[in-house]
Design an enzyme around this catalytic site. Structure first.
Site, PDB file in Angstrom:
ATOM      1  N   ASP A 111      -2.351  50.629  18.218  1.00  9.27           N
ATOM      2  CA  ASP A 111      -1.868  49.561  19.087  1.00  9.27           C
ATOM      3  C   ASP A 111      -0.759  50.058  20.010  1.00  9.27           C
ATOM      4  O   ASP A 111      -0.055  51.015  19.691  1.00  9.27           O
ATOM      5  CB  ASP A 111      -1.359  48.430  18.175  1.00  9.27           C
ATOM      6  N   GLU A 176      -3.727  48.304  29.066  1.00  3.04           N
ATOM      7  CA  GLU A 176      -3.131  47.023  29.451  1.00  3.04           C
ATOM      8  C   GLU A 176      -2.633  47.088  30.877  1.00  3.04           C
ATOM      9  O   GLU A 176      -2.008  48.061  31.294  1.00  3.04           O
ATOM     10  CB  GLU A 176      -1.974  46.652  28.512  1.00  3.04           C
ATOM     11  N   GLU A 184       7.916  43.613  20.887  1.00  9.03           N
ATOM     12  CA  GLU A 184       7.159  44.172  19.773  1.00  9.03           C
ATOM     13  C   GLU A 184       7.425  45.667  19.702  1.00  9.03           C
ATOM     14  O   GLU A 184       7.337  46.369  20.707  1.00  9.03           O
ATOM     15  CB  GLU A 184       5.652  43.919  19.929  1.00  9.03           C
ATOM     16  N   HIS A 228       4.091  38.097  22.940  1.00  8.19           N
ATOM     17  CA  HIS A 228       4.124  38.472  21.526  1.00  8.19           C
ATOM     18  C   HIS A 228       5.005  37.497  20.754  1.00  8.19           C
ATOM     19  O   HIS A 228       6.017  37.034  21.253  1.00  8.19           O
ATOM     20  CB  HIS A 228       4.702  39.889  21.360  1.00  8.19           C
ATOM     21  N   HIS A 267      -4.114  39.711  24.000  1.00  7.46           N
ATOM     22  CA  HIS A 267      -2.906  40.126  23.294  1.00  7.46           C
ATOM     23  C   HIS A 267      -2.012  38.918  23.034  1.00  7.46           C
ATOM     24  O   HIS A 267      -2.092  37.917  23.733  1.00  7.46           O
ATOM     25  CB  HIS A 267      -2.131  41.167  24.099  1.00  7.46           C
ATOM     26  N   ASN A 289      -5.641  40.216  19.307  1.00 12.44           N
ATOM     27  CA  ASN A 289      -4.593  40.786  18.466  1.00 12.44           C
ATOM     28  C   ASN A 289      -3.844  39.696  17.703  1.00 12.44           C
ATOM     29  O   ASN A 289      -3.409  38.704  18.300  1.00 12.44           O
ATOM     30  CB  ASN A 289      -3.589  41.560  19.328  1.00 12.44           C
TER      31      ASN A 289
END
Length: 361
Positions: A111, A176, A184, A228, A267, A289
């Protein structure tokens, strides 16, 4: 009854190459996505595998740079990414060894590798190439490069350079473009301008054009307001319908016969609604994710056990049943760690249902 294994040469365990490509094609065709579970230990690995086995679904297991270092041990120095490289390799070998036991296809992935972490990526690919020479396939199914903080041209150029290196092994590469907000693994995007959280169709096509000239083994994590972590409802403005515009633009530009010529990735899935997931899946998302929700789910099992058994774990001997009663069966790590595995596994099962992957094997 149709099964994803109908299109795979390897029916269970870690899959690679054309099997990964065919898995994602099948997912797009059948309108489901596969959850990508961040794993940091053998315990979190088996929790995810157990859920996928019970739900009859493929699963993606992924290790971040920090998760890889944790796999090696927090007492190991990570100078020059040595702990992250060693931990990722150790985790990969463990997953490869145990995954066939669960009887479902597994994609072994890494990741978010930012530009400052490329030394970690280099170390893993070195090991992939070494493994490829011995076994005819890379150690990992796939890797993810996250150069979204860099200018678009630099992002695409670096990703293409790495893709040209791994493509001869038929290794999948995820990239990405556009920024996922939040924080993160030490990459903090909490203060970025909101406009950076939404990728434009032209940007997606530029990536597609560059990478499709090399090989078909790639996917794109396009930003559509993703963040995230978990936030209060209304604080995150997801616009998954934008993914349809990306697909339509590329379809028209390349005169594609399919409505979803791009394999897309979602994501920052924790805390999103089922409706948002299904909209994204309808527009070609094949991977979602999940991390934050599962970290909390793992905690709840252990937390509740400790609270319930508090009086039985305060000493090795002596509890409400008697001063001389031993407590080993209560404080044995295999007991309370297992409680975390069970609650994490149940949360993974919810994701497999929500993403419509359950029952696909």
């Amino acid at each position: 009854m149709p099964s994803v294994t109908d299109v795979l040469s390897r029916k269970s365990g870690v899959i690679v190459g054309d099997d990964v490509l065919n898995l994602f094609k099948y997912a797009q065709e059948k309108k489901f996505a596969i959850p990508a579970i961040n794993v940091t230990s053998s315990s979190t690995v088996v929790a995810a595998l157990e859920a996928a086995r019970d739900a009859k679904s493929p699963i993606i297991l992924q290790m971040s740079q920090g998760g890889s270092a944790y796999f090696a041990g927090k007492g190991v120095s990570n100078t020059d990414q040595k702990a992250s490289i060693a931990g990722a390799i150790a985790g990969a070998h463990y997953i490869r060894a145990i995954a066939p036991t669960y009887g479902i296809p597994v994609v072994l992935h890494t990741d978010h590798c930012a530009k400052k972490l490329l030394q970690w990526m280099d170390g893993m690919i070195d090991e992939d190439e070494k493994y490829f020479k011995e076994h005819g396939e890379p150690l990992f199914s796939s890797h993810m490069l996250d150069l979204s903080e860099e200018p678009k041209e630099e992002n695409i150029a670096i990703v293409k350079k790495y893709f040209e290196r791994v493509a001869p092994m038929k290794q999948w590469l995820e990239m990405e473009i556009g920024i996922t907000g939040g924080e993160e693994d030490g990459v903090d995007n909490t203060g970025v301008d909101n406009s950076a959280l939404y990728t434009q169709p032209e940007d997606i096509y530029d990536v597609y054009s560059a990478l499709s000239s090399v090989a078909p083994y790639f996917s794109i994590a396009a930003a559509f307001g993703n963040v995230h972590g978990v936030y209060k409802p209304g604080n995150v403005k997801l616009q998954p319908a934008l993914l349809g515009k990306h697909q339509a633009y590329t379809k028209e530009t390349i005169s594609s016969k399919t409505d979803t010529p791009i394999f897309l990735v979602f994501h920052g899935g924790s805390g999103s609604s089922k409706e948002e997931f299904l909209t994204a899946i309808n527009f070609g998302v094949v991977k979602v994710n999940l991390d934050t929700d599962l970290q909390y789910a793992y905690l709840t099992g252990i937390r509740d056990y400790v609270l319930k058994k508090k009086d039985y774990i305060m000493a090795q001997v002596g509890n409400p049943d008697g001063e001389d009663k031993p407590n080993k069966k209560y404080f044995d790590p295999r007991v309370w760690v297992r409680e975390g595995e069970k609650t994490m596994s149940e949360r993974v099962k919810v994701a497999l249902e929500d993403f419509q992957a359950a029952g696909s094997v």
